[in-house]
Write an enzyme that holds these catalytic residues in place. Structure first.
Site, PDB file in Angstrom:
ATOM      1  N   HIS A  26      12.387  -6.055   2.544  1.00  0.00           N
ATOM      2  CA  HIS A  26      11.028  -5.883   3.052  1.00  0.00           C
ATOM      3  C   HIS A  26      10.042  -6.291   1.975  1.00  0.00           C
ATOM      4  CE1 HIS A  26       9.435  -2.316   0.837  1.00  0.00           C
ATOM      5  NE2 HIS A  26      10.726  -2.092   0.633  1.00  0.00           N
ATOM      6  N   CYS A  27       8.808  -6.616   2.406  1.00  0.00           N
ATOM      7  CA  CYS A  27       7.722  -6.854   1.460  1.00  0.00           C
ATOM      8  C   CYS A  27       6.635  -5.833   1.761  1.00  0.00           C
ATOM      9  CB  CYS A  27       7.214  -8.297   1.544  1.00  0.00           C
ATOM     10  SG  CYS A  27       6.615  -8.767   3.176  1.00  0.00           S
ATOM     11  N   VAL A  28       5.388  -6.174   1.510  1.00  0.00           N
ATOM     12  CA  VAL A  28       4.313  -5.189   1.656  1.00  0.00           C
ATOM     13  C   VAL A  28       4.116  -4.764   3.103  1.00  0.00           C
ATOM     14  CG1 VAL A  28       1.855  -4.746   1.256  1.00  0.00           C
ATOM     15  CG2 VAL A  28       3.166  -6.073  -0.395  1.00  0.00           C
ATOM     16  N   ARG A  30       6.178  -6.451   5.921  1.00  0.00           N
ATOM     17  CA  ARG A  30       7.157  -7.041   6.831  1.00  0.00           C
ATOM     18  C   ARG A  30       8.586  -6.603   6.546  1.00  0.00           C
ATOM     19  NH1 ARG A  30       5.137 -13.395   7.009  1.00  0.00           N
ATOM     20  NH2 ARG A  30       2.935 -12.950   6.686  1.00  0.00           N
TER      21      ARG A  30
END
Length: 591
Positions: A26-28, A30
């Site tokens: 995951h990112c910030v 998504r």
């Protein structure tokens, strides 16, 4: 049941199930899936899940945009899938571009949050020092600076750990390689090793440790194969650390530092050629790069510059784009008469001001492409000003309003604050004025017609023998006593849900009307007997298309009512819903 258990369950089900998932990160904002077959993922269903903003296919990843609470959803998904956190394992073939993006994501993304946190601490320290709370020679300033600066000084240790996980080396060996490369007594001093004079510095660097770990990984794998089990647990790391670190320090490191300097010089050359043009391009295209998930390349290059102590001239050009996007959303909120859109705009505006623009992009501006273009224009103008002003990223920081301190230098803070405030006003004013002038509510159908999905006699919903349906708890609608065992699509739309027992099917029209067709009362207990589905979840259907067939006589013989309920589950979106029962039309819903 946890808060996100149901959401994760439906996501996993509609990306093709657990067996279709290779890895998840995951990112910030998504969830980033690697899927064996992306064609199995049902985009339309996932996009309509409560808690999902949109779906993206980018860089070989299946990306589900969640928003600020993505970490919680990710944790729940890892628990459901029995994945270790930050699982990057993958077996499928990827293009060179996909491999490059995946490498950057795997090595740098796990550290982004703590980099931002430390950058914010340094920014806060600068503000307090500038405000006269304390001086830059005081003990508290030095202590806070150490807290904020630690990750940058010892960044090779962090990157060594992340790189080791990516290259399948023991993570602790990766950490020790990073620690050895930035050991104080061998950095920035004259050393003679094997007759070779050297003076190198690896503290606050990135490439040397990545390349050294990439060399150490196959070395460890080979040693573990040939060494006896009795000694390999300690001889393998000893040999790997000794050989790879010496090679890293004397050969790989100097080459990597040279490459880093070339990359930094190239970027600086583009910027120095025309700061205005660079600002317009980066500011104007930043959101497009975010949409396609490739903006991380510039972020990583900025991290490399900052870690090496060189202010980055590129990333500062994108700082004010979030304010341009937020301004457009605010203009839409003030101009629109659509209550639902207005209610979406407010949280998206707040989120955007803090740098998380995905809710604004995917939920509001991108579907209204003119508004998205205007936000890009605002970003381009503010980026051009930032380039002319010479604003540069001095350290990593937070996002949105918390990103501005990233540009504060050790001296001249007041000037930079004025320039940053001006760029913010420019981004906001240009975008807000243009959006307010050009925004118009989309012409929308005022009336939604729901055709008779089942042939038979219509009766009020209040007369069915089920309190939940009769009292309208699930929405307004009508009931039909069927004369034929077939249920048809009441309009053009998409199959939103199909119960495993096939007794109930949810369908959403192309205009957004959500209808539940529930065949019989308590027929779920038949566990699918006497029902046959002719469509699947996620299918596009046309008005009059056969959805489900059922045996009326057999259902009655089992002792169940065949009353079929037609429920508009998003009834609150309409001002009035009335039963028509004329000319093949069952219900009309008025906006």
């Amino acid at each position: 049941m946890s808060k996100y258990e149901s959401l994760v369950k439906h996501i996993v089900q509609n990306v093709g199930g657990k067996d279709n998932i290779i890895s998840l990160t995951h990112c910030v904002t998504r969830l980033r899936f690697r899927l064996k077959d992306e064609n199995k993922a049902k985009d339309n269903i996932i996009k309509n899940l409560d808690g999902v903003i949109t779906v993206m296919h980018s860089a070989g990843q299946y990306q589900i945009v969640i928003g600020n609470h993505v970490r919680d959803v990710y944790d729940e998904a890892c628990a459901k899938l029995n994945l270790s956190k930050d699982n990057h394992h993958q077996k499928e073939k990827m293009t060179l571009k996909e491999k490059f993006i995946d490498l950057l994501t795997s090595i740098f993304m796990p550290s982004i949050s703590i980099l931002c946190a430390c950058g914010m601490i340094k920014g806060l320290n600068s503000i307090l020092q500038f405000a006269g709370v304390y001086t830059d020679t005081s003990g508290i300033y030095t202590l806070i600076n150490a807290v904020g600066d630690c990750i940058f000084y010892f960044f090779p240790v962090v990157i060594g750990y992340n790189s080791a996980k990516k290259f399948k080396l023991s993570p602790y060996v990766g950490m020790m390689i990073g620690a050895a490369l930035c050991y104080p007594t061998i950095n920035g001093v004259d050393l003679v090793v094997f007759g070779i004079s050297m003076n190198v510095t690896y503290t606050s660097t990135v490439l040397p440790v990545i390349l050294t770990v990439a060399l150490a990984a196959p070395m460890e794998k080979w040693l573990n194969k040939i060494l006896p089990d009795l000694i390999k647990s300690f001889f393998t790391p000893m040999i790997v650390l000794l050989s790879s670190t010496i090679l890293g320090f004397m050969v790989i490191g100097p080459i990597a530092n040279y490459l880093s300097n070339i990359i930094s010089s190239t970027l600086s050359g583009v910027y120095n050629m025309s700061p205005l043009l660079a600002g317009v391009l980066v500011g104007g295209l930043w959101q497009i790069m975010v949409v396609f998930g490739v903006h991380m390349t510039l972020v990583v290059l900025a991290i490399m510059n900052i870690a090496a102590g060189t202010p980055d001239p590129i990333l500062s050009l994108s700082v004010f784009v979030a304010f341009a996007q937020s301004a457009v959303v605010l203009a839409v909120a003030l101009k629109t008469k659509d209550k639902k859109l207005k209610s979406v705009c407010i949280p998206a505006f707040i989120s955007g001001m803090f740098g998380v623009t995905e809710p604004a992009i995917y939920g509001i501006t991108l579907p209204r492409i003119k508004m998205f273009v205007i936000s890009c224009i605002g970003g381009a103008v503010s980026g051009g000003f930032a380039g002319l002003a010479g604003l540069k990223y001095q350290q990593m920081a937070g996002m949105g309003i918390f990103e501005i301190p990233a540009m504060f230098p050790k001296t001249g803070v007041q000037t930079v604050m004025i320039q940053a405030a001006t760029a913010t006003v420019i981004a906001f004013a240009v975008s807000f004025v243009l959006a307010y002038v050009f925004y118009k509510d989309e012409a929308k159908i005022e009336l939604e017609k729901i055709n008779m999905p089942v042939k038979g006699d219509v009766k009020p919903l209040s007369e069915v023998q089920d309190d939940a349906f009769a009292q309208g708890a699930l929405g307004e609608g009508a009931a039909i006593v069927p004369s034929e065992g077939k249920a048809y699509a009441p309009f053009d739309g998409t199959v939103l849900s199909l119960f495993p027992t096939k007794h109930a099917i949810g369908i959403v029209s192309d205009n957004g009307c959500e209808v539940l067709i529930h065949i019989g009362i308590d027929t779920v207990k038949l566990e699918g007997k006497y029902f046959e589905a002719h469509v699947e979840q996620g299918d596009k259907v046309s008005k009059g298309q056969l959805l489900v067939s059922f045996d009326i006589d057999k259902i009655k013989e089992e002792g169940y009512s065949t009353d079929t309920l037609i429920i508009i589950t998003n009834s609150s979106d309409y001002e009035e819903i009335k039963t028509v029962n004329s000319s093949g039309i069952l219900l009309e819903a008025t906006y």
